[in-house]
Structure formats: structure tokens, C-alpha cells
Design a protein around this motif. Structure first.
Motif, PDB file in Angstrom:
ATOM      1  N   ALA A  13      -4.454 -46.787  36.756  1.00 55.46           N
ATOM      2  CA  ALA A  13      -4.027 -45.675  37.344  1.00 55.46           C
ATOM      3  C   ALA A  13      -2.815 -45.132  36.790  1.00 55.46           C
ATOM      4  CB  ALA A  13      -3.530 -46.002  38.825  1.00 55.46           C
ATOM      5  N   LEU A  14      -2.299 -45.695  35.533  1.00 53.68           N
ATOM      6  CA  LEU A  14      -1.421 -45.351  34.819  1.00 53.68           C
ATOM      7  C   LEU A  14      -1.366 -44.750  33.341  1.00 53.68           C
ATOM      8  CD1 LEU A  14       1.497 -47.846  35.738  1.00 53.68           C
ATOM      9  CD2 LEU A  14       1.908 -45.334  36.189  1.00 53.68           C
ATOM     10  N   GLY A  15      -2.558 -44.979  32.953  1.00 59.30           N
ATOM     11  CA  GLY A  15      -2.912 -44.482  31.573  1.00 59.30           C
ATOM     12  C   GLY A  15      -3.565 -43.331  31.421  1.00 59.30           C
ATOM     13  N   ARG A  16      -3.724 -42.255  32.280  1.00 57.51           N
ATOM     14  CA  ARG A  16      -4.631 -41.129  32.293  1.00 57.51           C
ATOM     15  C   ARG A  16      -4.073 -40.292  33.613  1.00 57.51           C
ATOM     16  NH1 ARG A  16     -10.017 -44.553  33.033  1.00 57.51           N
ATOM     17  NH2 ARG A  16      -9.368 -45.782  35.069  1.00 57.51           N
ATOM     18  N   PRO A  17      -4.301 -39.038  33.462  1.00 53.80           N
ATOM     19  CA  PRO A  17      -3.582 -38.140  34.628  1.00 53.80           C
ATOM     20  C   PRO A  17      -4.434 -38.434  35.892  1.00 53.80           C
ATOM     21  CG  PRO A  17      -5.009 -36.945  32.931  1.00 53.80           C
ATOM     22  CD  PRO A  17      -4.668 -38.163  32.242  1.00 53.80           C
ATOM     23  N   ALA A  18      -5.813 -38.462  35.728  1.00 57.44           N
ATOM     24  CA  ALA A  18      -6.746 -38.648  37.151  1.00 57.44           C
ATOM     25  C   ALA A  18      -7.161 -40.020  37.169  1.00 57.44           C
ATOM     26  CB  ALA A  18      -7.843 -37.600  36.652  1.00 57.44           C
ATOM     27  N   TYR A  19      -7.420 -40.439  38.286  1.00 58.32           N
ATOM     28  CA  TYR A  19      -7.976 -41.514  38.556  1.00 58.32           C
ATOM     29  C   TYR A  19      -8.334 -41.523  40.091  1.00 58.32           C
ATOM     30  CZ  TYR A  19      -9.306 -46.422  38.697  1.00 58.32           C
ATOM     31  OH  TYR A  19     -10.076 -47.821  38.704  1.00 58.32           O
ATOM     32  N   ILE A  20      -9.006 -42.701  40.664  1.00 63.58           N
ATOM     33  CA  ILE A  20      -9.522 -42.562  42.102  1.00 63.58           C
ATOM     34  C   ILE A  20      -8.875 -43.178  43.188  1.00 63.58           C
ATOM     35  CG2 ILE A  20     -12.057 -42.188  41.289  1.00 63.58           C
ATOM     36  CD1 ILE A  20     -12.359 -45.300  42.002  1.00 63.58           C
ATOM     37  N   ASN A  21      -7.602 -43.576  42.796  1.00 62.21           N
ATOM     38  CA  ASN A  21      -6.615 -44.382  43.798  1.00 62.21           C
ATOM     39  C   ASN A  21      -6.136 -43.411  44.696  1.00 62.21           C
ATOM     40  OD1 ASN A  21      -7.266 -46.700  42.354  1.00 62.21           O
ATOM     41  ND2 ASN A  21      -5.233 -47.474  41.901  1.00 62.21           N
ATOM     42  N   VAL A  22      -6.555 -43.719  45.941  1.00 58.58           N
ATOM     43  CA  VAL A  22      -5.932 -43.290  47.014  1.00 58.58           C
ATOM     44  C   VAL A  22      -4.340 -43.434  47.296  1.00 58.58           C
ATOM     45  CG1 VAL A  22      -5.901 -42.643  49.646  1.00 58.58           C
ATOM     46  CG2 VAL A  22      -8.106 -43.205  48.263  1.00 58.58           C
ATOM     47  N   GLY A  63      -7.558 -44.131  29.263  1.00 61.53           N
ATOM     48  CA  GLY A  63      -6.527 -43.061  28.676  1.00 61.53           C
ATOM     49  C   GLY A  63      -5.828 -43.515  27.415  1.00 61.53           C
ATOM     50  N   ARG A  64      -4.343 -43.606  27.798  1.00 66.49           N
ATOM     51  CA  ARG A  64      -3.421 -44.135  26.690  1.00 66.49           C
ATOM     52  C   ARG A  64      -2.702 -45.320  27.161  1.00 66.49           C
ATOM     53  NH1 ARG A  64      -1.569 -38.276  23.900  1.00 66.49           N
ATOM     54  NH2 ARG A  64      -0.478 -39.791  22.466  1.00 66.49           N
ATOM     55  N   ALA A  65      -3.353 -46.078  28.168  1.00 76.01           N
ATOM     56  CA  ALA A  65      -2.688 -47.158  28.736  1.00 76.01           C
ATOM     57  C   ALA A  65      -2.267 -48.214  27.381  1.00 76.01           C
ATOM     58  CB  ALA A  65      -3.639 -47.759  29.733  1.00 76.01           C
ATOM     59  N   GLU A  66      -3.235 -48.489  26.746  1.00 75.27           N
ATOM     60  CA  GLU A  66      -3.182 -49.621  25.508  1.00 75.27           C
ATOM     61  C   GLU A  66      -2.037 -48.957  24.648  1.00 75.27           C
ATOM     62  OE1 GLU A  66      -7.256 -51.736  24.851  1.00 75.27           O
ATOM     63  OE2 GLU A  66      -6.729 -50.162  23.375  1.00 75.27           O
TER      64      GLU A  66
END
Length: 312
Positions: A13-22, A63-66
Motif C-alpha cells: 500500500a506504500l509503493g504506488r499511489p492506488a491500492y485496495i486497502n480500506v 509500484g516503486r516499493a523495491e
């Protein structure tokens, strides 16, 4: 091993601007630019490390998490952090929250070679575990001997090979993957699966994996934030009795499973992380566990509801 040593941080949920976490959006920086998300990632990693957490999980498709993790490792240079990542999905969201497609899956030899090279470049030799991302019983990997042999070479090089699972057929996938061997040696050393108090269908298979010597990681323990933001009444009641939030209770339920080696936290801010870490002080008795077990839903229903969560 104490509870803190069994917790890890996941960067989905941190490496990209969009994710499914509520419950994620309000905790993220306004705008969600690359540098803002890098800073948010570093803030969580700093807080987690200070709390005693020593496992970080990421993936090529995050995303860019790595990249964010690699730069943090270079700057902080901790010597005692275990890094796991995953290959198989490619991030195609182009840093847009409203992208039509955010990730594309492919379990092929070519995808493995490409993504392993990219992972090594991002993490600069810090990779400890490399997992097949969302393996299913239908994956072509089970018939691709050349891919299996390429993965086995990682084990020989000292990078443990693992797999993650998703979907209502997790248990079947785990058992089938455990049976894979290359040159008489078991291929997989780790397994990462979804387990939470709503979705427990993989529990027996995960216990079998643990007993067979695989390192078991649990993901989506908060059901992509649903157990924290809109918990069932029983979760809220027991959490209040334990003087923690519903997130702390849900994580404590996962930690109560002795076969779970690492329980991953998906916090996107130090505030969320601090709340999650209250799980380490929660003790659940048999009555609590029975009450929570009654919340289990059929896996098909759970995964249908998960697939309906929007990317935001």
C-alpha cells in the motif's frame, strides 16, 4: 520468539499511489507524488525498525516499493533486516490512481529472469526470499520444468524460493506447491498466504507447511483494512475488552497461530503502525478464539467481496 520478532512490514500500500486497502487514503500524503510516497515509506520503515520489526516484504508489482526500500536500506544500512520480494506481476498503473489496469500477471521463465534482474538492481544484494506472486493451482509454473529449475538455482545461491497465494483455492495451491521438487529437493522454502478471522480456509494447509519446514508468512490479516475500519460487532466488543483497536485484535488473532512465523502489517503511516503494534500485548483466551472463529465466511464469498474493493 516474542510477538515483535514475528511481525513484518508489507509495502503493497506504500509503493504506488492506488491500492485496495480500506482506510488508507486519509493516512497518505496529499498528492501521492513519488517523493511523497518515498518519504511515507521511509517513515513507516523507520518506525517499524525502531519498534523491533526486522522483516520487510515487497514485490515487483508494488509500484516503486523495491526502489523505496532499496534507498532506505542504503541510507540506514541495517544489518539485521530480512527482505522478501515477489515476481510474477508487473506494475502497469503508470502512477495513476484511476488507471484502467494496475498490474498484469505472468508466470513465465522470461518474466522471472527480467524481474529477478530488476529486483536485484533495486535491492542491491539485500534480497533473502524471492516468491512467486499469487501462485494458483492453474499456474503454468507447475508444468514449466525450465522455470522450476531456474528457481531452484536461487536456493543454491542462498536466496530462498517461496510463493504467495490468493483466492478461494489457497489450500489446494499450498499442498500442490509443497509437493514440487527439483533434483530430489523441495523447491519452495516459504509460503505467504492470506489469513484473517474472516478467511481461514488455508489454515490446515499452512499448518502442514509449517510442520514440513516451510517458513509461513500471513498477509492481509486485516482483510485489506476492512477489519480495522468496519469490523464485525464481535471484533469491536472483544477489542474494547482488551483495550485495543479492532486492528490490534485482528493481528493478535493471527499471532495466536503458532504455525505463523511472520505476520505482515500493511500500515501506511507511523500512526497506523503504532495502533497495529498494540497486538503484541493482547492475550486471547479460548472463549475469545471461539467467538472470533464464528466470523469465518465461505472463501468464495470472501474473495468475491475482496475483488469488488476499488483501487483508490
Amino acid at each position: 520468539m516474542n510477538a515483535m520478532q514475528r511481525l513484518g512490514v508489507g509495502l503493497a500500500a506504500l509503493g504506488r499511489p492506488a491500492y485496495i486497502n480500506v482506510g488508507r487514503a486519509d493516512e497518505l500524503p496529499h498528492g501521492r507524488g513519488v517523493e511523497q510516497m518515498r518519504e511515507a515509506t521511509w517513515n513507516v520503515l523507520d518506525a517499524a525498525y525502531a519498534a523491533g520489526i526486522r522483516w520487510v516484504d515487497t514485490a515487483r508489482s508494488y509500484g516503486r516499493a523495491e526502489e523505496f526500500l532499496g534507498s532506505w536500506l542504503s541510507a540506514r544500512n541495517p544489518e539485521d533486516v530480512t527482505v522478501s520480494s515477489k515476481w510474477g506481476y508487473a506494475y502497469v498503473g503508470d502512477w495513476k490512481t484511476d488507471a484502467a489496469v494496475h498490474e498484469v500477471k505472468e508466470h513465465s521463465l522470461g518474466r522471472f529472469h527480467t524481474q529477478y534482474r530488476e529486483t536485484r538492481e533495486s535491492l542491491d544484494g539485500r534480497l533473502s526470499v524471492y516468491q512467486v506472486h499469487s501462485l494458483t493451482a492453474e499456474s503454468p509454473l507447475f508444468q514449466d520444468v525450465r522455470l522450476q529449475e531456474a528457481l531452484a538455482e536461487l536456493n543454491a545461491e542462498g536466496v530462498q524460493v517461496g510463493f504467495s497465494t490468493s483466492g478461494p483455492g489457497q489450500a489446494d495451491t499450498i499442498r500442490r506447491a509443497m509437493a514440487l521438487d527439483v533434483s530430489g529437493q523441495r523447491l519452495f522454502r516459504t509460503v505467504q498466504s492470506t489469513w484473517n478471522i474472516l478467511e481461514t480456509s488455508a489454515e490446515d494447509a499452512l499448518r502442514e507447511a509449517h510442520d514440513a519446514g516451510l517458513h509461513v508468512l500471513l498477509k492481509e490479516v486485516l482483510a485489506n483494512g476492512r477489519l480495522a475500519v468496519r469490523p464485525p460487532a464481535a471484533v469491536q466488543t472483544i477489542a474494547s475488552e482488551k483495550e485495543v483497536g479492532p486492528d490490534g485484535l485482528a493481528l493478535a488473532a493471527a499471532l495466536s497461530r503458532p504455525w505463523a512465523d511472520i505476520v505482515l502489517i500493511g500500515a501506511v503511516s507511523p500512526t497506523q503502525l503504532e495502533s497495529n503494534l498494540t497486538s503484541s500485548r493482547v492475550s486471547l483466551d479460548e472463549g475469545d478464539l471461539r467467538a472470533l472463529a464464528e466470523l469465518n465466511v465461505p472463501p468464495e464469498r470472501y474473495w468475491d467481496e475482496r475483488s469488488a474493493l476499488p483501487w483508490t
